[in-house]
Write a protein that holds these residues in place. Structure first.
Motif, PDB file in Angstrom:
ATOM      1  N   HIS A  78      -8.560  70.901  47.508  1.00  0.00           N
ATOM      2  CA  HIS A  78      -8.192  69.717  46.740  1.00  0.00           C
ATOM      3  C   HIS A  78      -8.609  68.435  47.461  1.00  0.00           C
ATOM      4  N   HIS A 138       0.651  64.808  39.892  1.00  0.00           N
ATOM      5  CA  HIS A 138       2.070  64.726  40.282  1.00  0.00           C
ATOM      6  C   HIS A 138       2.786  63.851  39.255  1.00  0.00           C
ATOM      7  N   ASP A 184      -4.995  63.739  41.310  1.00  0.00           N
ATOM      8  CA  ASP A 184      -4.010  63.509  42.372  1.00  0.00           C
ATOM      9  C   ASP A 184      -3.135  62.307  42.025  1.00  0.00           C
ATOM     10  N   HIS A 231      -4.938  68.835  39.274  1.00  0.00           N
ATOM     11  CA  HIS A 231      -4.018  68.429  40.353  1.00  0.00           C
ATOM     12  C   HIS A 231      -3.366  67.083  40.032  1.00  0.00           C
ATOM     13  N   GLU A 254       0.635  72.460  46.923  1.00  0.00           N
ATOM     14  CA  GLU A 254      -0.450  72.429  47.843  1.00  0.00           C
ATOM     15  C   GLU A 254       0.031  72.737  49.254  1.00  0.00           C
TER      16      GLU A 254
HETATM   17 ZN   LIG Z   1      -1.587  66.171  45.595  1.00  0.00          ZN
END
Ligand SMILES: [Zn+2]
Length: 266
Positions: A164, A9, A214, A7, A94
Motif C-alpha cells: 500500500h 479510512h 488512503d 484502501h 494494514e
Molecule cells: Zn491506510
C-alpha cells in the motif's frame, strides 16, 4: 467504467459530519466499491458495522498498523483471528513497518518486526491476503524499512497482497512483484516531486497496480490541502493512465480486476 478504492479510512472522524454524502459522491464518480481499512483493535467492529450499513459497496479489512504494534499480544491476536474468520473481512491489514519517526517519538523497530512476523503467520493460518504498510525513515537515503520488510517476508508464508502507498525505489517495486505483491498507488503519483514514482508505475504497468486513496490522508494534486475522498479515485486513475500511456477506461478495467481478484470480491 467502474473503480475500486482498495484502501480507505472512511470511519475516520474527518468524515463524521458528512459520511453518507461522501459515499453518494463516490457512487456518482463510479467508485463502486471501497475497502475500509481498520488499523487497530478499536476500529475492527466499527469497520464491520460500516460495511453492513453499505453492503455491496464497503468491505472491511482488519489489522494492526505498525504504530500500534505494541498492542499485539496473545489476546489481541486471538481476537483478530476471530474477526478474520468472518467471511465479510477480505484481508489482513494494514500491517508492516513504519520507520518515520519524530525526534520526540522514537519507535521500537524490534516490536514492529515481531508484530509484523506474527501477523503474517496469522494471515497464512486464515488464508487471507495482506495489506502492507511500509514507511521509510525521514532520511531520504535510508531504505531499511523496505529491506527489513523483504527479509521478514522471505521467511514467511503468505498468499500475496498489496504494498500500500508504495514509495520505495524501482528495485523495491520489482522485488515486491517478485514476492507476489502488487503496488497500491494513490494521489502522491500526481505530486510534482514524484517523477521517480511515475517512472516506476510506467515500468511496472497496470497489471500490477491497485488504485487507492488512503483517505482522509494524501489527497491528489488538485485537492492538496483538503480532505481526501474515495470519490477522487478517477483523478488518480487519470494520472496513471497518462503515465502508462493507456486509456482511462483500460486503467479502470485492469485495476478494478486486480482488486476484485485480490480481495476475492464477487
Ligand atoms: Zn491506510
Amino acid at each position: 467504467m467502474e473503480f475500486i478504492d482498495s484502501h480507505a479510512h472512511l470511519n475516520d472522524p474527518a468524515f463524521d459530519s458528512d459520511r453518507q454524502e461522501v459515499i453518494e459522491q463516490c457512487l456518482k464518480a463510479d467508485v463502486k466499491r471501497i475497502a475500509e481499512i481498520a488499523c487497530e483493535i478499536e476500529e475492527w467492529q466499527p469497520a464491520i458495522e460500516l460495511s453492513r450499513k453499505y453492503k455491496g459497496i464497503i468491505f472491511p479489512v482488519c489489522g494492526i498498523h505498525p504504530d500500534y504494534a505494541a498492542t499485539l499480544n496473545e489476546k489481541s491476536l486471538n481476537d483478530l483471528e476471530q474477526y478474520l474468520l468472518n467471511p465479510e473481512v477480505k484481508a489482513l491489514g494494514e500491517i508492516g513497518l513504519d520507520y518515520n519517526e519524530y525526534d520526540d517519538q522514537p519507535k521500537d523497530r524490534e516490536v514492529q518486526k515481531q508484530a509484523f512476523a506474527a501477523l503474517l503467520k496469522l494471515a497464512a493460518k486464515v488464508n487471507l491476503p495482506v495489506i502492507l504498510h511500509c514507511r521509510k525513515s525521514r532520511d531520504p537515503q535510508d531504505f531499511s524499512a523496505y529491506e527489513d520488510m523483504f527479509s521478514i517476508l522471505k521467511n514467511a508464508v503468505y498468499t500475496g497482497g498489496i504494498m500500500h502507498c508504495f514509495s520505495g525505489r524501482e528495485q523495491d517495486a520489482f522485488k515486491a512483484l517478485d514476492m507476489g505483491f502488487k503496488l497500491g498507488i494513490n494521489g502522491i503519483i500526481g505530486y510534482k516531486k514524484n517523477d521517480d514514482l511515475r517512472q516506476i508505475v510506467k515500468k511496472v504497468g497496470l497489471k500490477y497496480i491497485h488504485l487507492e486513496t488512503d483517505c482522509p490522508y494524501l489527497p491528489p494534486q488538485s485537492k492538496r490541502g483538503q480532505r481526501n475522498s474515495p470519490a477522487y479515485i478517477p483523478e488518480i486513475a487519470q494520472t496513471i493512465a497518462e503515465v502508462t500511456g493507456e486509456t482511462l477506461s483500460k486503467t479502470a478495467d485492469l485495476t478494478t480486476q486486480n482488486t476484485i481478484e485480490l480481495y476475492r470480491l464477487k
